[in-house]
Motif scaffolding. Structure first.
Motif, PDB file in Angstrom:
ATOM      1  N   LEU A  31      -0.939  -3.030  -3.067  1.00 54.62           N
ATOM      2  CA  LEU A  31      -1.466  -3.853  -1.940  1.00 54.62           C
ATOM      3  C   LEU A  31      -0.405  -3.935  -0.900  1.00 54.62           C
ATOM      4  CD1 LEU A  31      -2.706  -6.996  -3.985  1.00 54.62           C
ATOM      5  CD2 LEU A  31      -4.093  -5.372  -2.726  1.00 54.62           C
ATOM      6  N   ALA A  32       1.037  -3.558  -1.165  1.00 54.90           N
ATOM      7  CA  ALA A  32       2.036  -3.609  -0.599  1.00 54.90           C
ATOM      8  C   ALA A  32       2.095  -2.244   0.520  1.00 54.90           C
ATOM      9  CB  ALA A  32       3.386  -3.910  -0.988  1.00 54.90           C
ATOM     10  N   LEU A  33       1.440  -1.341  -0.260  1.00 51.72           N
ATOM     11  CA  LEU A  33       1.938   0.076   0.371  1.00 51.72           C
ATOM     12  C   LEU A  33       0.665   0.456   1.335  1.00 51.72           C
ATOM     13  CD1 LEU A  33       3.357   2.521  -2.394  1.00 51.72           C
ATOM     14  CD2 LEU A  33       4.598   1.103  -0.638  1.00 51.72           C
ATOM     15  N   HIS A  34      -0.395  -0.029   1.164  1.00 54.89           N
ATOM     16  CA  HIS A  34      -1.579   0.658   1.894  1.00 54.89           C
ATOM     17  C   HIS A  34      -2.151  -0.737   2.666  1.00 54.89           C
ATOM     18  CE1 HIS A  34      -1.272   4.215  -0.398  1.00 54.89           C
ATOM     19  NE2 HIS A  34      -1.611   3.389  -1.457  1.00 54.89           N
ATOM     20  N   ALA A  35      -1.349  -1.040   3.671  1.00 55.50           N
ATOM     21  CA  ALA A  35      -1.573  -2.554   4.232  1.00 55.50           C
ATOM     22  C   ALA A  35      -2.779  -2.104   5.251  1.00 55.50           C
ATOM     23  CB  ALA A  35      -0.208  -3.080   5.002  1.00 55.50           C
ATOM     24  N   ARG A  36      -3.116  -0.967   5.484  1.00 61.14           N
ATOM     25  CA  ARG A  36      -4.138  -0.820   6.616  1.00 61.14           C
ATOM     26  C   ARG A  36      -5.757  -0.678   5.909  1.00 61.14           C
ATOM     27  NH1 ARG A  36      -2.446   4.234   9.608  1.00 61.14           N
ATOM     28  NH2 ARG A  36      -4.459   4.170  10.473  1.00 61.14           N
ATOM     29  N   VAL A  37      -5.525  -0.627   4.582  1.00 67.08           N
ATOM     30  CA  VAL A  37      -7.056  -0.502   3.902  1.00 67.08           C
ATOM     31  C   VAL A  37      -7.213  -1.713   3.173  1.00 67.08           C
ATOM     32  CG1 VAL A  37      -7.937   0.644   1.641  1.00 67.08           C
ATOM     33  CG2 VAL A  37      -5.947   1.730   2.959  1.00 67.08           C
ATOM     34  N   PRO A  38      -8.408  -2.187   3.543  1.00 66.79           N
ATOM     35  CA  PRO A  38      -8.927  -3.465   3.109  1.00 66.79           C
ATOM     36  C   PRO A  38      -8.850  -3.667   1.749  1.00 66.79           C
ATOM     37  CG  PRO A  38     -10.453  -2.316   4.368  1.00 66.79           C
ATOM     38  CD  PRO A  38      -9.577  -1.359   4.321  1.00 66.79           C
ATOM     39  N   LYS A  39      -8.337  -4.853   1.460  1.00 66.20           N
ATOM     40  CA  LYS A  39      -7.873  -5.271   0.070  1.00 66.20           C
ATOM     41  C   LYS A  39      -9.161  -5.091  -0.932  1.00 66.20           C
ATOM     42  CE  LYS A  39      -6.153  -9.191  -2.582  1.00 66.20           C
ATOM     43  NZ  LYS A  39      -5.944 -10.773  -2.487  1.00 66.20           N
ATOM     44  N   GLU A  40     -10.162  -5.250  -0.518  1.00 68.18           N
ATOM     45  CA  GLU A  40     -11.314  -4.705  -1.650  1.00 68.18           C
ATOM     46  C   GLU A  40     -11.601  -3.427  -1.618  1.00 68.18           C
ATOM     47  OE1 GLU A  40     -11.769  -6.747   1.019  1.00 68.18           O
ATOM     48  OE2 GLU A  40     -13.503  -6.194   2.465  1.00 68.18           O
ATOM     49  N   ASP A  41     -11.136  -2.568  -0.931  1.00 66.91           N
ATOM     50  CA  ASP A  41     -11.256  -1.208  -1.242  1.00 66.91           C
ATOM     51  C   ASP A  41     -10.246  -0.773  -2.031  1.00 66.91           C
ATOM     52  OD1 ASP A  41     -13.254  -1.392   0.753  1.00 66.91           O
ATOM     53  OD2 ASP A  41     -12.302   0.440   1.910  1.00 66.91           O
ATOM     54  N   LEU A  42      -8.996  -1.493  -2.012  1.00 63.36           N
ATOM     55  CA  LEU A  42      -7.951  -1.211  -2.936  1.00 63.36           C
ATOM     56  C   LEU A  42      -8.073  -1.442  -4.247  1.00 63.36           C
ATOM     57  CD1 LEU A  42      -4.717  -1.972  -0.656  1.00 63.36           C
ATOM     58  CD2 LEU A  42      -5.694   0.423  -1.439  1.00 63.36           C
ATOM     59  N   GLU A  43      -8.664  -2.690  -4.406  1.00 61.40           N
ATOM     60  CA  GLU A  43      -8.802  -3.224  -5.817  1.00 61.40           C
ATOM     61  C   GLU A  43     -10.131  -2.400  -6.402  1.00 61.40           C
ATOM     62  OE1 GLU A  43      -9.551  -7.523  -5.036  1.00 61.40           O
ATOM     63  OE2 GLU A  43      -7.420  -7.912  -5.409  1.00 61.40           O
ATOM     64  N   ALA A  44     -10.903  -1.903  -5.598  1.00 63.93           N
ATOM     65  CA  ALA A  44     -11.939  -1.112  -6.312  1.00 63.93           C
ATOM     66  C   ALA A  44     -11.428   0.268  -6.930  1.00 63.93           C
ATOM     67  CB  ALA A  44     -13.094  -0.668  -5.177  1.00 63.93           C
ATOM     68  N   LEU A  89      10.756  -6.510   1.879  1.00 66.07           N
ATOM     69  CA  LEU A  89      11.896  -5.741   1.649  1.00 66.07           C
ATOM     70  C   LEU A  89      11.735  -4.230   2.071  1.00 66.07           C
ATOM     71  CD1 LEU A  89      13.185  -6.455  -2.022  1.00 66.07           C
ATOM     72  CD2 LEU A  89      13.949  -7.061   0.106  1.00 66.07           C
ATOM     73  N   LEU A  90      10.645  -3.527   2.030  1.00 64.21           N
ATOM     74  CA  LEU A  90      10.336  -2.256   2.513  1.00 64.21           C
ATOM     75  C   LEU A  90      10.458  -1.863   3.990  1.00 64.21           C
ATOM     76  CD1 LEU A  90       7.273  -1.374  -0.120  1.00 64.21           C
ATOM     77  CD2 LEU A  90       9.529  -0.191  -0.120  1.00 64.21           C
ATOM     78  N   ASN A  91       9.873  -2.713   4.438  1.00 57.27           N
ATOM     79  CA  ASN A  91       9.707  -2.556   6.063  1.00 57.27           C
ATOM     80  C   ASN A  91       9.794  -1.171   6.652  1.00 57.27           C
ATOM     81  OD1 ASN A  91      10.412  -3.522   8.740  1.00 57.27           O
ATOM     82  ND2 ASN A  91      12.718  -3.527   8.556  1.00 57.27           N
ATOM     83  N   LEU A  92       8.468  -0.732   6.044  1.00 59.24           N
ATOM     84  CA  LEU A  92       8.573   0.595   6.229  1.00 59.24           C
ATOM     85  C   LEU A  92       7.226   0.842   7.456  1.00 59.24           C
ATOM     86  CD1 LEU A  92       7.264   1.960   2.758  1.00 59.24           C
ATOM     87  CD2 LEU A  92       9.193   2.561   3.890  1.00 59.24           C
ATOM     88  N   SER A  93       7.569   1.994   8.232  1.00 52.22           N
ATOM     89  CA  SER A  93       6.801   2.423   9.241  1.00 52.22           C
ATOM     90  C   SER A  93       5.572   2.933   8.604  1.00 52.22           C
ATOM     91  CB  SER A  93       7.417   3.613  10.287  1.00 52.22           C
ATOM     92  OG  SER A  93       7.398   4.873   9.315  1.00 52.22           O
ATOM     93  N   ASP A  94       4.402   3.078   9.342  1.00 48.56           N
ATOM     94  CA  ASP A  94       3.160   3.444   8.797  1.00 48.56           C
ATOM     95  C   ASP A  94       3.217   5.063   8.142  1.00 48.56           C
ATOM     96  OD1 ASP A  94       1.869   1.297   8.935  1.00 48.56           O
ATOM     97  OD2 ASP A  94       0.518   2.026  10.762  1.00 48.56           O
ATOM     98  N   ALA A  95       4.216   5.722   9.004  1.00 47.38           N
ATOM     99  CA  ALA A  95       4.243   7.299   8.595  1.00 47.38           C
ATOM    100  C   ALA A  95       5.065   7.533   7.534  1.00 47.38           C
ATOM    101  CB  ALA A  95       4.920   7.903   9.479  1.00 47.38           C
TER     102      ALA A  95
END
Lengths: 310, 310, 310, 310
Positions: B294-307, B88-94
């Motif tokens: 998880l949706a917003l930081h797609a370039r960060v590895p999932k395990e880093d986000l979960e931490a 739904l967001l369909n966002l650019s990285d910036a």
């Protein structure tokens, strides 16, 4: 130049260092049944730079027994707060007020502002939708912007946005302060007419909350809830030095080393506070709320306001 | 036209009444290990007025076991939420994102939004002051505007003010919802791309939070935390009527009388909720926060986000 | 036999069903400025089994305006509560009191008891260590045993253990109650001299808290904070049935089916409560605390007690 | 003899003063990925009186990165805690455990124990009523006795009462500790097999919680959450003295004067703590809960336990 939250302490520190009165600073003292009110005015730019506070009036209410949580003392302090706040505000009946509760409701020692917002009697929405219910009440709204670490947004930016929508006649900004003297915790209230300077207060924001940034006058109300851990150590060192070798001075290099070693790895975030900090915040918050409410709704009988404040 | 928070329930109510599919409404169903995703699209103005929801997409995740607070289920729902939110967001990285936590943190059943703000990973200030630390992270800020009864200001006005300062690319607005079906409490998540309509949600605000009022797209995420007490009684009456005398209809006059008598003097403010509402809010808030992150930081590895989310 | 928390409601239900007064039950009604006091006495075993409450006195204070949080009403209710509590307690000056706050401080609707413990003025430790400070005060201690789901221990077992150490002259047990009538939420206080029966109260414990299990008299004080969701639906069904077809009766089988279908999968744990439940608990808790305190320290001037209660 | 909560700090203080190893004290050090474990054993009565701690084993886990709230570190510390706790407990499968959460849930810096009780997985009631559900789980119950100032009853008295009802095989008592070193706040865990001595811990109780008072072994688990404000000032004075005039000693009379003047009027109740104390308590509480749970239910797969702990 010193950097402390209370003008009274800043003035005392400067006076202590120089041993004489400071030109460009006036002082007036008043007694009330449960304490003292000191009104310090910083009158010119020289005094401003010496004291480290913007030109303006700083009213300090000191009531040592406020710590005891006696309703009689709370009520007396709220009355004095209301009286001085009213004189600083100098508002027409029609002027609306925005109360800002600075600080973080998730960090107990920093939750004074949000606590005041929680207890504040808001009427702005009633003026819009049921004006007959609030005829004698001023239009008041209240709002807690949170802190940078939780929101990612400077408090001042959020407040600017809200001010542009709400167009208040004046802002009252409430914040937890850091004192240098332990005995002030929960017992001193400072009211100032110059708002909140950038980098001051418990949360060091980069943008001030004052007439320059907000476009309307900002009255700041603060209660010391913490003493910076570094400051209390510095004071201990100086006091010991004075006792052992009057005349000789503390080495700034060595005392800095001591503080860094001892406070590592927390540095600035370490505070001194009573173990019963939850209680202190609640009591200070209720006294400040009471003072503000009495000041703002001068046309409403006091007993009606007190009924709404409990 | 019906007035319920969940598009899925609104659609079912209309279909139930008319006994047939509604033109201008599309539906797609997907299964995932712990539940079902239903995507309802309201395609034209006729459907809009029949369903009582603005044109747009409404994604409903139903996971009955989410109530059990098992990490496996929470994690699975967060993943599905992230996946659909991203589409739904369909966002650019910036593009930067502003998360709004609607509701009242002093009324437990209504504290979902502020809970999400509390747990959200904000990075906007780091992008401004320490950009190297957050290179792969999107710029995210988060904010809880409070409710009209506490602030005296419409949430939407406060949000508008903040949006003008922060200039986000998109807003994600999180709110507690009211369902008509008890089994949805804490187990359903709705994501919609039309924001929040005026007068909907648990707090009936007069101004919507949507692209029209904010100038940027608003994605709404909601979890039912209460059922209106009147609605549950209405449903009981209808269900009993159906069982005793199929074909005959409930008297709207009498059932209105019954509800008014029974719910007086609280009326609209009475809710049905589990006794363990504090727990429900905490768990739903953490699952929604995880999905958003998880949706917003797609370039960060999932395990880093979960931490960072614990 | 019915199973409801309030003796007044139990009596009304029985009387409603039979259409006549119940033998073995006496009633006395008194008015006070903000409401009514009803004293119901269950006098013999027959009445006990019909009403479903043990033999004893049940004093019900009804003050509809207590919901408005006006200090005047709170104070009036506290005075009435103190007066009746004192008459039930009938204590010598030397007798010590143990206050038990039943319920779960982590589930807002169930937190009445722990809230009273939090605000109670305790003096037992001062009598032991600084007796001169509390000469005119009764020895009071207070304690929240938690709930079975959090501790794994029956509240009654914990209380028994504490009673054996503290040896109080009487126990006052405070608990949140479930009413059948919405209008009672936060506006009714029940005082009973038979303690708390097993399986009653918001938390269905297996062991009672009464003179049989504790060895000392137990006065129970309760305020309805919730209505069981099933009961409110049942009432709606009956009320509708009465309106449509006076004389005919609701089918117990069908209405049971309706309730089961509607309340699944939460069943017994679903409650009806105001959205502002946090506020209701706080206000009820403070009024009950004030009433208890005034009753227990009859030799201390009222204004001194009120100073300590804020 | 010194009086500090951590045996490791007490040992270091004594060794620091005398400049040599202490007879009757053994030490063993182990590394683990995120820190160090030090096992100090006080072996005889002479060492007992020198160190000021009863004979027994004191296991100190130091993990500086625990402050960062990374799940990986929390999990690693919980594993180490579980391993050492299991070795001290040395329990048969059938032995039941009572967890006591000491401290005051209304004073944030002191709320570690009640936080652990809140998160603990209790099974004792299930063993009584649904044993098939908990076949592989140990019987565990948990309980927060509150503090003397709130209850009027010594914690130890309450615990004795509960122990007599519950008859546990062992007690695990969790408490917030005071450290002398700032860097320990939230990063050190002490496990001891001698329980809690009278007058120690953050709340100075008059009766100990140990095998002598309870009749069963008491394992104490503590995490420093505060540093006494007087101690940090004392340390600053000593450190400065050492830097300026090695060999000369701090005047005990003058330093006592300095502390008294500076800390008045709060004295002992002033603490040094991070501003984010709410966070510290939550994180330490969850790590300790996890460690205890892993230690107690050794027959349950770790992933099942972790699912229940979130």
């Amino acid at each position: 130049m010193v950097n402390v939250d209370l003008a009274l302490e800043a003035r005392d520190l400067v006076r202590g260092a120089t041993g004489q009165e400071i030109t460009g600073v006036s002082e007036e003292k008043q007694e009330f049944p449960h304490g003292t009110v000191t009104i310090i005015k910083i009158l010119d730019e020289r005094a401003e730079s010496v004291i480290g506070k913007p030109k303006g009036a700083y009213i300090t209410i000191e009531a040592p027994n406020l710590r005891l949580k006696l309703p009689e003392v709370q009520s007396s302090v709220a009355d004095i707060l209301a009286q001085h706040l009213r004189s600083l505000l100098n508002l027409s009946d029609a002027a609306s007020v925005l109360i800002i509760g600075l600080g973080n409701w998730q960090a107990t020692p920093d939750a004074l502002g949000p606590t005041v917002v929680k207890y504040t009697l808001v009427t702005r929405h009633l003026h819009q939708h049921m004006p007959h219910m609030v005829e004698n009440y001023r239009s008041v709204c209240a709002f807690a912007p949170g802190v940078l670490g939780v929101t990612g947004i400077e408090s001042a930016e959020i407040i600017q946005g809200v001010v542009e929508k709400v167009n208040p006649g004046v802002i009252i900004a409430v914040d937890a302060l850091a004192a240098t003297n332990i005995s002030r915790l929960g017992t001193t209230v400072q009211i100032g007419d110059t708002g909140i300077a950038p980098g001051s207060g418990v949360n060091n924001n980069r943008i001030g909350v004052n007439i320059q940034t907000m476009g309307v006058p900002v009255i700041a109300i603060g209660v010391p809830t913490v003493v910076n851990a570094g400051i209390i150590m510095q004071i201990a060192l100086e006091s010991y030095q004075n006792k052992t070798a009057r005349g000789s001075r503390l080495s700034p290099v060595l005392s800095k080393e001591v503080l860094e070693e001892t406070l590592k790895p927390f540095e600035g975030s370490l505070i001194v506070t009573p173990r019963e900090i939850d209680d202190l915040i609640l009591n200070a918050g209720r006294t400040v709320t009471r003072g503000i409410t009495l000041a703002l709704h001068a046309r409403v009988p006091k007993e009606d306001l007190e009924a709404l404040l409990c």
